[in-house]
Design a protein around this motif. Structure first.
Motif, PDB file in Angstrom:
ATOM      1  N   LEU A  32       0.805  -1.224   0.000  1.00 46.87           N
ATOM      2  CA  LEU A  32       0.000   0.000   0.000  1.00 46.87           C
ATOM      3  C   LEU A  32       0.839   1.275   0.000  1.00 46.87           C
ATOM      4  O   LEU A  32       0.460   2.266  -0.627  1.00 46.87           O
ATOM      5  CB  LEU A  32      -0.925  -0.014   1.222  1.00 46.87           C
ATOM      6  CG  LEU A  32      -1.878   1.140   1.393  1.00 46.87           C
ATOM      7  CD1 LEU A  32      -2.779   1.260   0.169  1.00 46.87           C
ATOM      8  CD2 LEU A  32      -2.714   0.958   2.642  1.00 46.87           C
ATOM      9  N   THR A  33       1.982   1.262   0.652  1.00 45.64           N
ATOM     10  CA  THR A  33       2.805   2.469   0.785  1.00 45.64           C
ATOM     11  C   THR A  33       3.129   3.134  -0.551  1.00 45.64           C
ATOM     12  O   THR A  33       2.997   4.351  -0.668  1.00 45.64           O
ATOM     13  CB  THR A  33       4.088   2.164   1.584  1.00 45.64           C
ATOM     14  OG1 THR A  33       3.708   1.688   2.883  1.00 45.64           O
ATOM     15  CG2 THR A  33       4.947   3.395   1.748  1.00 45.64           C
ATOM     16  N   PRO A  34       3.510   2.393  -1.591  1.00 42.84           N
ATOM     17  CA  PRO A  34       3.793   3.072  -2.863  1.00 42.84           C
ATOM     18  C   PRO A  34       2.562   3.763  -3.472  1.00 42.84           C
ATOM     19  O   PRO A  34       2.703   4.706  -4.235  1.00 42.84           O
ATOM     20  CB  PRO A  34       4.277   1.950  -3.786  1.00 42.84           C
ATOM     21  CG  PRO A  34       4.697   0.852  -2.888  1.00 42.84           C
ATOM     22  CD  PRO A  34       3.863   0.968  -1.647  1.00 42.84           C
ATOM     23  N   LEU A  35       1.375   3.296  -3.120  1.00 41.85           N
ATOM     24  CA  LEU A  35       0.159   3.877  -3.682  1.00 41.85           C
ATOM     25  C   LEU A  35      -0.271   5.169  -2.993  1.00 41.85           C
ATOM     26  O   LEU A  35      -0.679   6.124  -3.651  1.00 41.85           O
ATOM     27  CB  LEU A  35      -1.004   2.875  -3.610  1.00 41.85           C
ATOM     28  CG  LEU A  35      -0.861   1.628  -4.458  1.00 41.85           C
ATOM     29  CD1 LEU A  35      -2.003   0.665  -4.169  1.00 41.85           C
ATOM     30  CD2 LEU A  35      -0.829   1.996  -5.931  1.00 41.85           C
ATOM     31  N   THR A  69      -9.450  -1.657   6.005  1.00 49.12           N
ATOM     32  CA  THR A  69      -9.685  -1.995   4.595  1.00 49.12           C
ATOM     33  C   THR A  69     -10.966  -1.343   4.065  1.00 49.12           C
ATOM     34  O   THR A  69     -11.063  -1.045   2.880  1.00 49.12           O
ATOM     35  CB  THR A  69      -9.703  -3.517   4.365  1.00 49.12           C
ATOM     36  OG1 THR A  69     -10.692  -4.129   5.187  1.00 49.12           O
ATOM     37  CG2 THR A  69      -8.324  -4.117   4.651  1.00 49.12           C
ATOM     38  N   ARG A  70     -11.934  -1.093   4.943  1.00 47.14           N
ATOM     39  CA  ARG A  70     -13.136  -0.367   4.535  1.00 47.14           C
ATOM     40  C   ARG A  70     -12.761   1.079   4.165  1.00 47.14           C
ATOM     41  O   ARG A  70     -13.225   1.606   3.148  1.00 47.14           O
ATOM     42  CB  ARG A  70     -14.173  -0.382   5.653  1.00 47.14           C
ATOM     43  CG  ARG A  70     -15.556   0.030   5.238  1.00 47.14           C
ATOM     44  CD  ARG A  70     -16.588  -0.112   6.355  1.00 47.14           C
ATOM     45  NE  ARG A  70     -16.516  -1.384   7.066  1.00 47.14           N
ATOM     46  CZ  ARG A  70     -16.130  -1.512   8.347  1.00 47.14           C
ATOM     47  NH1 ARG A  70     -15.805  -0.465   9.069  1.00 47.14           N
ATOM     48  NH2 ARG A  70     -16.092  -2.696   8.923  1.00 47.14           N
ATOM     49  N   LEU A  71     -11.922   1.701   4.977  1.00 44.43           N
ATOM     50  CA  LEU A  71     -11.444   3.051   4.665  1.00 44.43           C
ATOM     51  C   LEU A  71     -10.631   3.054   3.369  1.00 44.43           C
ATOM     52  O   LEU A  71     -10.773   3.960   2.540  1.00 44.43           O
ATOM     53  CB  LEU A  71     -10.580   3.602   5.806  1.00 44.43           C
ATOM     54  CG  LEU A  71     -11.303   4.029   7.064  1.00 44.43           C
ATOM     55  CD1 LEU A  71     -10.290   4.368   8.159  1.00 44.43           C
ATOM     56  CD2 LEU A  71     -12.205   5.218   6.802  1.00 44.43           C
ATOM     57  N   LEU A  72      -9.795   2.050   3.225  1.00 45.94           N
ATOM     58  CA  LEU A  72      -8.979   1.939   2.017  1.00 45.94           C
ATOM     59  C   LEU A  72      -9.862   1.806   0.780  1.00 45.94           C
ATOM     60  O   LEU A  72      -9.619   2.465  -0.237  1.00 45.94           O
ATOM     61  CB  LEU A  72      -8.034   0.731   2.132  1.00 45.94           C
ATOM     62  CG  LEU A  72      -7.106   0.476   0.954  1.00 45.94           C
ATOM     63  CD1 LEU A  72      -6.195   1.675   0.715  1.00 45.94           C
ATOM     64  CD2 LEU A  72      -6.293  -0.787   1.214  1.00 45.94           C
ATOM     65  N   ALA A  73     -10.906   0.993   0.881  1.00 44.57           N
ATOM     66  CA  ALA A  73     -11.828   0.832  -0.244  1.00 44.57           C
ATOM     67  C   ALA A  73     -12.505   2.157  -0.587  1.00 44.57           C
ATOM     68  O   ALA A  73     -12.741   2.450  -1.768  1.00 44.57           O
ATOM     69  CB  ALA A  73     -12.878  -0.232   0.081  1.00 44.57           C
ATOM     70  N   GLY A  74     -12.790   2.966   0.418  1.00 43.62           N
ATOM     71  CA  GLY A  74     -13.370   4.279   0.161  1.00 43.62           C
ATOM     72  C   GLY A  74     -12.384   5.211  -0.533  1.00 43.62           C
ATOM     73  O   GLY A  74     -12.793   6.108  -1.281  1.00 43.62           O
ATOM     74  N   LEU A  75     -11.104   4.994  -0.310  1.00 40.51           N
ATOM     75  CA  LEU A  75     -10.073   5.851  -0.893  1.00 40.51           C
ATOM     76  C   LEU A  75      -9.694   5.427  -2.315  1.00 40.51           C
ATOM     77  O   LEU A  75      -9.644   6.265  -3.220  1.00 40.51           O
ATOM     78  CB  LEU A  75      -8.819   5.824   0.002  1.00 40.51           C
ATOM     79  CG  LEU A  75      -7.629   6.648  -0.439  1.00 40.51           C
ATOM     80  CD1 LEU A  75      -7.959   8.133  -0.377  1.00 40.51           C
ATOM     81  CD2 LEU A  75      -6.429   6.347   0.452  1.00 40.51           C
ATOM     82  N   LEU A 110      -9.851  -2.400  -6.378  1.00 37.71           N
ATOM     83  CA  LEU A 110      -8.408  -2.263  -6.208  1.00 37.71           C
ATOM     84  C   LEU A 110      -7.980  -2.708  -4.811  1.00 37.71           C
ATOM     85  O   LEU A 110      -6.927  -3.332  -4.641  1.00 37.71           O
ATOM     86  CB  LEU A 110      -7.962  -0.821  -6.480  1.00 37.71           C
ATOM     87  CG  LEU A 110      -6.462  -0.545  -6.405  1.00 37.71           C
ATOM     88  CD1 LEU A 110      -5.679  -1.478  -7.329  1.00 37.71           C
ATOM     89  CD2 LEU A 110      -6.172   0.904  -6.741  1.00 37.71           C
ATOM     90  N   THR A 111      -8.804  -2.427  -3.809  1.00 41.88           N
ATOM     91  CA  THR A 111      -8.501  -2.865  -2.443  1.00 41.88           C
ATOM     92  C   THR A 111      -8.430  -4.385  -2.375  1.00 41.88           C
ATOM     93  O   THR A 111      -7.499  -4.947  -1.793  1.00 41.88           O
ATOM     94  CB  THR A 111      -9.555  -2.327  -1.455  1.00 41.88           C
ATOM     95  OG1 THR A 111      -9.513  -0.907  -1.464  1.00 41.88           O
ATOM     96  CG2 THR A 111      -9.294  -2.824  -0.042  1.00 41.88           C
ATOM     97  N   VAL A 112      -9.393  -5.058  -2.986  1.00 40.04           N
ATOM     98  CA  VAL A 112      -9.409  -6.522  -2.986  1.00 40.04           C
ATOM     99  C   VAL A 112      -8.175  -7.068  -3.709  1.00 40.04           C
ATOM    100  O   VAL A 112      -7.533  -8.005  -3.236  1.00 40.04           O
ATOM    101  CB  VAL A 112     -10.720  -7.061  -3.610  1.00 40.04           C
ATOM    102  CG1 VAL A 112     -10.635  -8.549  -3.892  1.00 40.04           C
ATOM    103  CG2 VAL A 112     -11.892  -6.763  -2.694  1.00 40.04           C
ATOM    104  N   ARG A 113      -7.836  -6.480  -4.848  1.00 42.12           N
ATOM    105  CA  ARG A 113      -6.633  -6.938  -5.579  1.00 42.12           C
ATOM    106  C   ARG A 113      -5.381  -6.725  -4.740  1.00 42.12           C
ATOM    107  O   ARG A 113      -4.493  -7.589  -4.698  1.00 42.12           O
ATOM    108  CB  ARG A 113      -6.514  -6.210  -6.906  1.00 42.12           C
ATOM    109  CG  ARG A 113      -7.450  -6.750  -7.964  1.00 42.12           C
ATOM    110  CD  ARG A 113      -7.095  -6.246  -9.336  1.00 42.12           C
ATOM    111  NE  ARG A 113      -7.029  -4.789  -9.339  1.00 42.12           N
ATOM    112  CZ  ARG A 113      -7.682  -4.001 -10.166  1.00 42.12           C
ATOM    113  NH1 ARG A 113      -8.450  -4.502 -11.090  1.00 42.12           N
ATOM    114  NH2 ARG A 113      -7.574  -2.693 -10.087  1.00 42.12           N
ATOM    115  N   LEU A 114      -5.286  -5.584  -4.076  1.00 46.80           N
ATOM    116  CA  LEU A 114      -4.134  -5.279  -3.236  1.00 46.80           C
ATOM    117  C   LEU A 114      -4.027  -6.269  -2.077  1.00 46.80           C
ATOM    118  O   LEU A 114      -2.954  -6.813  -1.808  1.00 46.80           O
ATOM    119  CB  LEU A 114      -4.238  -3.849  -2.711  1.00 46.80           C
ATOM    120  CG  LEU A 114      -3.117  -3.408  -1.809  1.00 46.80           C
ATOM    121  CD1 LEU A 114      -1.991  -2.843  -2.662  1.00 46.80           C
ATOM    122  CD2 LEU A 114      -3.600  -2.383  -0.829  1.00 46.80           C
TER     123      LEU A 114
END
Length: 137
Positions: A41-44, A108-114, A119-123
């Motif tokens: 996630l950090t590079p993204l 991960t819910r917050l990440l999916a919102g971002l 993309l969250t699932v793939r990550l």
């Protein structure tokens, strides 16, 4: 057809399923799950955003708990993982498991919102592929 939200929850269930024997091994597995997710996630989004999202997830998940003074100072994934390890180590095993699950779900819910659910699932799938012997789900 499965929604991405359901897929995200299944990935969390898989990474938390059948924890290794022993309290130390379970804590190490929890930290490994976070470390692998953060590495991808950090590079993204960058380290500062990663840490800010963790603090936000903690606030949303446990709003009645006082913010940790250390949490305000987190600016790196290494510090975040160190602080998480200390927190998990200070809890009873069941409480640590519940805390870890709730934080992963909230984060991960917050990440999916971002970045979006797909993309969250793939990550998450990429980060946690080793859990299934290198097979993607």
């Amino acid at each position: 057809m499965e929604t991405s939200d359901v897929k995200r929850q299944k990935l969390i269930d898989e990474v938390l399923a059948a924890p290794p024997d022993g309290e130390c091994a379970a804590r190490a597995a929890a930290l490994n799950a976070w470390e692998r997710l953060m590495t991808h996630l950090t590079p993204l989004i960058g380290e500062a955003a990663l840490c800010a999202m963790y603090a936000r997830a903690r606030h949303l998940t446990f709003p009645d708990s006082l913010p940790s003074p250390v949490l305000r100072e987190l600016r790196s994934a290494a510090l975040l993982l160190d602080q998480l390890g200390t927190q998990l180590g200070a809890m009873e095993p069941q409480a640590a498991d519940a805390f870890h699950r709730a934080m992963l779900e909230s984060y991960t819910r917050l990440l999916a919102g971002l970045i979006g659910e797909a993309l969250t699932v793939r990550l998450m799938n990429t980060a946690w592929t080793e859990r299934s012997g290198g097979k993607s789900t």
